[in-house]
Design a protein around this motif. Structure first.
Motif, PDB file in Angstrom:
ATOM      1  N   LYS A 148       0.993  -1.176   0.092  1.00 16.85           N
ATOM      2  CA  LYS A 148       0.043  -0.052  -0.277  1.00 16.85           C
ATOM      3  C   LYS A 148       0.997   1.280   0.028  1.00 16.85           C
ATOM      4  N   PHE A 149       0.513   2.153  -0.712  1.00 13.40           N
ATOM      5  CA  PHE A 149       1.025   3.557  -0.718  1.00 13.40           C
ATOM      6  C   PHE A 149      -0.185   4.527  -0.091  1.00 13.40           C
ATOM      7  N   THR A 150       0.490   5.025   1.037  1.00 12.08           N
ATOM      8  CA  THR A 150      -0.584   5.791   1.913  1.00 12.08           C
ATOM      9  C   THR A 150      -0.029   7.174   1.833  1.00 12.08           C
ATOM     10  N   CYS A 151      -0.766   8.150   1.073  1.00  8.67           N
ATOM     11  CA  CYS A 151      -0.490   9.451   0.606  1.00  8.67           C
ATOM     12  C   CYS A 151      -0.153  10.376   2.139  1.00  8.67           C
ATOM     13  N   PRO A 152       1.181  10.964   2.196  1.00  7.14           N
ATOM     14  CA  PRO A 152       1.615  11.701   3.019  1.00  7.14           C
ATOM     15  C   PRO A 152       1.289  13.290   3.050  1.00  7.14           C
ATOM     16  N   VAL A 153       1.060  13.748   1.786  1.00  6.65           N
ATOM     17  CA  VAL A 153       0.922  15.150   1.581  1.00  6.65           C
ATOM     18  C   VAL A 153      -0.055  15.167   0.251  1.00  6.65           C
ATOM     19  N   SER A 154      -1.160  16.068   0.616  1.00  3.75           N
ATOM     20  CA  SER A 154      -1.786  16.222  -0.874  1.00  3.75           C
ATOM     21  C   SER A 154      -1.315  16.915  -2.113  1.00  3.75           C
ATOM     22  N   GLY A 155      -1.561  16.290  -3.130  1.00  2.14           N
ATOM     23  CA  GLY A 155      -0.997  16.814  -4.485  1.00  2.14           C
ATOM     24  C   GLY A 155      -1.306  15.721  -5.496  1.00  2.14           C
ATOM     25  N   LEU A 156      -0.817  16.247  -6.591  1.00  2.00           N
ATOM     26  CA  LEU A 156      -0.673  15.339  -7.863  1.00  2.00           C
ATOM     27  C   LEU A 156       0.485  14.312  -7.983  1.00  2.00           C
ATOM     28  N   TYR A 157      -0.116  13.092  -8.112  1.00  2.00           N
ATOM     29  CA  TYR A 157       1.020  11.990  -8.073  1.00  2.00           C
ATOM     30  C   TYR A 157       0.924  11.294  -9.459  1.00  2.00           C
ATOM     31  N   TYR A 158       2.115  10.668  -9.649  1.00  2.00           N
ATOM     32  CA  TYR A 158       2.264  10.032 -11.059  1.00  2.00           C
ATOM     33  C   TYR A 158       2.489   8.523 -10.441  1.00  2.00           C
ATOM     34  N   PHE A 159       1.528   7.452 -11.014  1.00  2.00           N
ATOM     35  CA  PHE A 159       2.053   5.993 -10.802  1.00  2.00           C
ATOM     36  C   PHE A 159       2.126   5.203 -12.042  1.00  2.00           C
ATOM     37  N   SER A 160       3.084   4.311 -12.042  1.00  2.00           N
ATOM     38  CA  SER A 160       3.152   3.202 -12.922  1.00  2.00           C
ATOM     39  C   SER A 160       3.551   1.753 -12.530  1.00  2.00           C
ATOM     40  N   LEU A 161       2.660   0.961 -13.456  1.00  2.00           N
ATOM     41  CA  LEU A 161       2.854  -0.430 -13.061  1.00  2.00           C
ATOM     42  C   LEU A 161       3.233  -1.096 -14.301  1.00  2.00           C
ATOM     43  N   HIS A 162       4.605  -1.939 -14.225  1.00  2.00           N
ATOM     44  CA  HIS A 162       4.998  -2.710 -15.167  1.00  2.00           C
ATOM     45  C   HIS A 162       5.009  -4.241 -14.794  1.00  2.00           C
ATOM     46  N   ILE A 163       4.340  -5.221 -15.531  1.00  2.00           N
ATOM     47  CA  ILE A 163       4.087  -6.608 -15.198  1.00  2.00           C
ATOM     48  C   ILE A 163       4.935  -7.413 -16.289  1.00  2.00           C
ATOM     49  N   ILE A 164       6.003  -8.177 -15.640  1.00  2.00           N
ATOM     50  CA  ILE A 164       6.665  -9.213 -16.538  1.00  2.00           C
ATOM     51  C   ILE A 164       6.283 -10.303 -16.199  1.00  2.00           C
ATOM     52  N   LYS A 165       5.699 -11.204 -17.192  1.00  2.00           N
ATOM     53  CA  LYS A 165       5.056 -12.461 -16.908  1.00  2.00           C
ATOM     54  C   LYS A 165       5.708 -13.433 -17.583  1.00  2.00           C
ATOM     55  N   LYS A 166       5.849 -14.474 -16.836  1.00  2.00           N
ATOM     56  CA  LYS A 166       6.699 -15.781 -17.666  1.00  2.00           C
ATOM     57  C   LYS A 166       5.669 -16.722 -18.187  1.00  2.00           C
ATOM     58  N   ARG A 167       6.234 -17.212 -19.352  1.00  2.00           N
ATOM     59  CA  ARG A 167       5.034 -18.065 -20.106  1.00  2.00           C
ATOM     60  C   ARG A 167       4.955 -19.451 -19.629  1.00  2.00           C
ATOM     61  N   THR A 168       3.814 -20.180 -19.444  1.00  2.00           N
ATOM     62  CA  THR A 168       4.082 -21.517 -19.103  1.00  2.00           C
ATOM     63  C   THR A 168       4.551 -22.519 -20.013  1.00  2.00           C
ATOM     64  N   ASN A 169       5.259 -23.519 -19.204  1.00  2.00           N
ATOM     65  CA  ASN A 169       6.202 -24.505 -19.710  1.00  2.00           C
ATOM     66  C   ASN A 169       6.046 -25.743 -19.490  1.00  2.00           C
ATOM     67  N   PRO A 170       5.299 -26.681 -20.545  1.00  2.00           N
ATOM     68  CA  PRO A 170       4.758 -26.059 -21.925  1.00  2.00           C
ATOM     69  C   PRO A 170       3.585 -25.562 -21.650  1.00  2.00           C
ATOM     70  N   PRO A 171       3.170 -24.602 -22.670  1.00  2.00           N
ATOM     71  CA  PRO A 171       1.768 -23.879 -22.519  1.00  2.00           C
ATOM     72  C   PRO A 171       0.855 -25.109 -22.565  1.00  2.00           C
ATOM     73  N   TYR A 221      -1.952   9.385 -13.756  1.00  2.00           N
ATOM     74  CA  TYR A 221      -1.911  10.572 -12.812  1.00  2.00           C
ATOM     75  C   TYR A 221      -3.192  10.600 -11.982  1.00  2.00           C
ATOM     76  N   LEU A 222      -2.752  10.870 -10.517  1.00  2.00           N
ATOM     77  CA  LEU A 222      -3.981  10.930  -9.391  1.00  2.00           C
ATOM     78  C   LEU A 222      -3.791  12.212  -8.671  1.00  2.00           C
ATOM     79  N   ASN A 223      -4.976  12.798  -8.260  1.00  2.00           N
ATOM     80  CA  ASN A 223      -4.951  13.878  -7.432  1.00  2.00           C
ATOM     81  C   ASN A 223      -5.316  13.072  -6.123  1.00  2.00           C
ATOM     82  N   LEU A 224      -4.333  13.242  -5.227  1.00  2.00           N
ATOM     83  CA  LEU A 224      -4.698  12.512  -3.735  1.00  2.00           C
ATOM     84  C   LEU A 224      -4.700  13.553  -2.719  1.00  2.00           C
ATOM     85  N   LYS A 225      -5.504  13.002  -1.451  1.00  2.00           N
ATOM     86  CA  LYS A 225      -5.533  13.657  -0.337  1.00  2.00           C
ATOM     87  C   LYS A 225      -4.597  13.003   0.611  1.00  2.00           C
TER      88      LYS A 225
END
Length: 283
Positions: free
Chosen positions: A182-205, A247-251
């Motif tokens: 969890k990210f808990t906002c410590p100060v109100s403002g405009l925040y930028y968040f990014s998520l990058h998922i790297i997924k392993k393929r099934t072996n064998p599919p 981008y999220l405006n957080l309180k």
């Protein structure tokens, strides 16, 4: 002069037999007749009065009977009222007993209320102290503040519906919790968040589709989604990635998490999967 008379008066037939001797004068006889008529009149009056007295006695007797019945009824009513009074007295005693018990319970309840009020006042004072401290912290945070974090290595053994991270590369402001993700906002403002998922393929599919995805949530509500659903070929046993940002405006105290994940059980998600965010502009 002496006259001897023998008079027989029969009331039932109203006959009067007068006998006189030869020595009585006619005037004496007339006087006796007048006297007799007077007596008969007085007798008739006495008879009427007697009948009136009889009637009055009967009336008195009837009145006594009525009075006796009335008196008996009144005595019955009186006994009934006495019983009602006795019952009411018993009920009053029971009510007094209940009132005494209720008064004791009320006293005990008042004690509990007073104790609860005291506890509430103590808790209020404690909260006031914490609020004052929090306001002080907020006032201190009103200046420019750096908030930024990046977490990697999804936590092994967690559910695929939520994602947390065991490795923290950056955590300026200490707003990111690796144990919960969890990210808990410590100060109100405009925040930028990014998520990058790297997924392993099934072996064998095992299936023709090998998908992955997650949502970035704000206070439990989904905002953006990272999703990929490629075909898995038997000759292509590698990995693939998908990203999203927002981008999220957080309180203060708003919470941002990675939720509703699918196909991203930690065993099949690469450790290079990352979640980042930073304060771009304080409000």
């Amino acid at each position: 002069m002496k006259c001897l008379f023998s008079i027989l008066v029969i009331i039932g037939n109203s006959n009067v037999l007068l006998a006189n001797n030869d020595n009585c004068r006619e005037n004496d006889l007339n006087a006796l007749m007048v006297r007799l008529r007077v007596l008969r009149t007085e007798f008739a009056d006495l008879k009427i009065k007697h009948e009136e007295l009889i009637n009055r006695i009967d009336l008195i007797n009837d009145t006594q009977v009525v009075l006796k019945e009335t008196n008996d009824n009144q005595e019955t009513e009186l006994r009934k009222h006495r019983e009602e009074i006795n019952n009411a007295s018993s009920e009053i005693k029971l009510i007094n007993i209940k009132n005494t018990k209720q008064e004791k319970e009320l006293i005990e309840l008042r004690k509990q209320i007073n104790k609860t009020s005291s506890d509430i006042n103590t808790e209020n004072r404690k909260q006031d102290t914490e609020l004052t401290k929090l306001r002080t912290e907020i006032d201190a945070l009103k200046g420019e503040k750096v908030v930024a974090f990046t977490g990697t290595t999804p936590k092994a053994g967690t559910s695929s519906t939520s994602m947390s991270f065991t490795t923290v590369i950056t955590n300026e402001g200490n707003a990111f919790d690796t144990s919960t993700g969890k990210f808990t906002c410590p100060v109100s403002g405009l925040y930028y968040f990014s998520l990058h998922i790297i997924k392993k393929r099934t072996n064998p599919p095992a299936v023709p589709v090998d998908r992955a995805g997650c949502f970035i949530n704000l206070n439990g509500l989904s905002k953006v989604r990272a999703h990929i659903d490629p075909y898995a070929y038997t000759t292509d046993i590698g990995s693939y990635g998908v990203s999203t940002s927002v981008y999220l405006n957080l309180k203060v105290r708003d919470v941002v998490t990675i939720e509703n994940c699918y196909g991203t059980i930690p065993d099949t998600v690469d450790s290079w999967t990352s979640f980042s965010g930073y304060l771009e502009r304080q409000v």
